[in-house]
Design a protein around this motif. Structure first.
Motif, short mmCIF file in Angstrom:
data_model
loop_
_atom_site.label_atom_id
_atom_site.label_comp_id
_atom_site.label_asym_id
_atom_site.label_seq_id
_atom_site.Cartn_x
_atom_site.Cartn_y
_atom_site.Cartn_z
N MET A 144 28.29 -53.23 13.36
CA MET A 144 27.58 -51.80 13.32
C MET A 144 28.26 -50.32 13.52
O MET A 144 28.96 -50.17 14.39
CB MET A 144 26.43 -51.72 14.04
CG MET A 144 25.27 -52.26 13.64
SD MET A 144 24.08 -52.18 14.08
CE MET A 144 23.54 -50.62 13.83
N ASP A 153 32.10 -47.15 16.74
CA ASP A 153 31.36 -48.47 17.18
C ASP A 153 30.90 -47.89 18.20
O ASP A 153 30.35 -47.28 19.11
CB ASP A 153 31.84 -49.65 16.91
CG ASP A 153 32.98 -49.35 18.02
OD1 ASP A 153 32.38 -48.70 19.12
OD2 ASP A 153 33.85 -50.57 18.00
N VAL A 208 23.16 -46.64 10.28
CA VAL A 208 24.33 -46.95 9.52
C VAL A 208 23.83 -47.23 8.21
O VAL A 208 22.43 -47.04 7.73
CB VAL A 208 25.11 -48.06 9.99
CG1 VAL A 208 25.23 -48.45 10.90
CG2 VAL A 208 24.62 -49.61 9.13
N GLU A 262 27.11 -49.24 4.78
CA GLU A 262 27.72 -50.39 5.68
C GLU A 262 27.59 -51.23 5.95
O GLU A 262 27.47 -52.98 5.92
CB GLU A 262 27.70 -49.66 7.10
CG GLU A 262 28.56 -48.66 7.43
CD GLU A 262 30.18 -49.36 8.03
OE1 GLU A 262 30.96 -49.19 7.97
OE2 GLU A 262 29.55 -50.34 9.10
N VAL A 263 25.88 -51.22 5.46
CA VAL A 263 25.11 -52.54 5.40
C VAL A 263 25.40 -54.05 4.02
O VAL A 263 25.46 -54.54 4.47
CB VAL A 263 23.32 -52.54 4.98
CG1 VAL A 263 22.18 -53.81 5.09
CG2 VAL A 263 22.79 -51.52 5.98
N ASP A 318 18.73 -49.25 10.77
CA ASP A 318 19.24 -50.06 12.59
C ASP A 318 19.41 -50.83 13.10
O ASP A 318 19.12 -51.97 11.86
CB ASP A 318 18.33 -48.99 13.30
CG ASP A 318 16.79 -49.71 13.12
OD1 ASP A 318 16.29 -50.53 12.41
OD2 ASP A 318 15.48 -49.22 13.38
N TYR A 319 19.59 -51.47 13.22
CA TYR A 319 19.63 -52.63 13.97
C TYR A 319 19.57 -53.88 13.09
O TYR A 319 18.93 -54.37 12.76
CB TYR A 319 20.42 -52.69 15.29
CG TYR A 319 20.56 -54.00 15.92
CD1 TYR A 319 22.36 -54.70 15.87
CD2 TYR A 319 19.09 -55.32 16.86
CE1 TYR A 319 21.80 -56.89 16.26
CE2 TYR A 319 19.68 -56.90 17.22
CZ TYR A 319 20.72 -57.49 17.28
OH TYR A 319 21.21 -58.36 16.81
N ILE A 329 19.38 -53.98 10.27
CA ILE A 329 20.28 -55.73 9.56
C ILE A 329 19.89 -56.74 9.98
O ILE A 329 20.22 -57.03 8.65
CB ILE A 329 21.79 -54.31 10.29
CG1 ILE A 329 22.03 -53.15 10.01
CG2 ILE A 329 22.86 -55.73 9.32
CD1 ILE A 329 22.52 -52.84 10.61
#
Lengths: 97, 97
Positions: free
Chosen positions: A12, A53, B14, B18-19, B53-54, B57
């Motif tokens: 990420m 990151d 992101v 990016e994903v 967000d995390y 993803i």
DNA sequence: CTCCTTTTGTAACTAATCTCCAATTATTAT
DNA sequence: ATAATAATTGGAGATTAGTTACAAAAGGAG
């Protein structure tokens, strides 16, 4: 606590605009810090735009605190690096993609 | 293991590109999934472009596995949500910014 | 004042993402 | 096979975000 997927976390990487928003530090200043070598963005040929990151964002956050405390940018950078040894190792041992 | 700063993690969002790169799913498909409501991007007035967000993803990653296993997109979404209860709570209880 | 660090401004350009239109391919039910 | 629904994909035209490279302006220490 629960299991964070470190491999995913490592992948990420957020844009400089996100870092600016998260840390409340101007984009312009972040680029300056990178020019000077205090922080660095993920190095990938695939990217033409900078990505940062988790580790690096955390570093910026901590540097900011020290700077507000009176340390120089240089000194802050070094102190933070020293403090983040553990996390750094975790990140270094993970490969991004 | 060490202390991940969940508050910081939550703020890390992101871009869709990016994903796409992390999950190896085309941007176009990710947008479709969002249109259909299977995933959703961070909602913030500040952003005109999507951020994930995390948690989201991770959901995409897990959905992908189930879909490859033969589940429909809809079913995969539901199953993943069910499995991620713990992490979801952590994220729900954190405020972004 | 002078030197050096640190920060900021802007112009011209490139990259990334957006919406909105629609078309195509797959799968399932009748 | 046909019809209906699910799933995916394409692309144009516009907008937003990020880039470099120049330079200038604050700020602090000696």
């Amino acid at each position: 606590m629960d299991g964070i997927d470190y491999s995913l976390l490592k992948q990420m990487a957020v844009t400089i605009g996100e870092v600016a928003k998260i840390t409340d530090i101007p984009i312009r200043k972040l680029r300056y810090w990178e020019d000077k070598g205090y922080i660095k963005s993920v190095d990938e040929q695939a990217h033409t735009t900078r990505r940062f990151d988790y580790y690096m964002i955390k570093k910026v956050v901590l540097m900011k605190e020290l700077i507000e405390d009176g340390y120089t940018v240089e000194a802050s950078s070094q102190k933070v690096e020293a403090r983040m040894g553990k996390l750094r190792q975790v990140f270094d041992n993970l490969t991004r993609k």
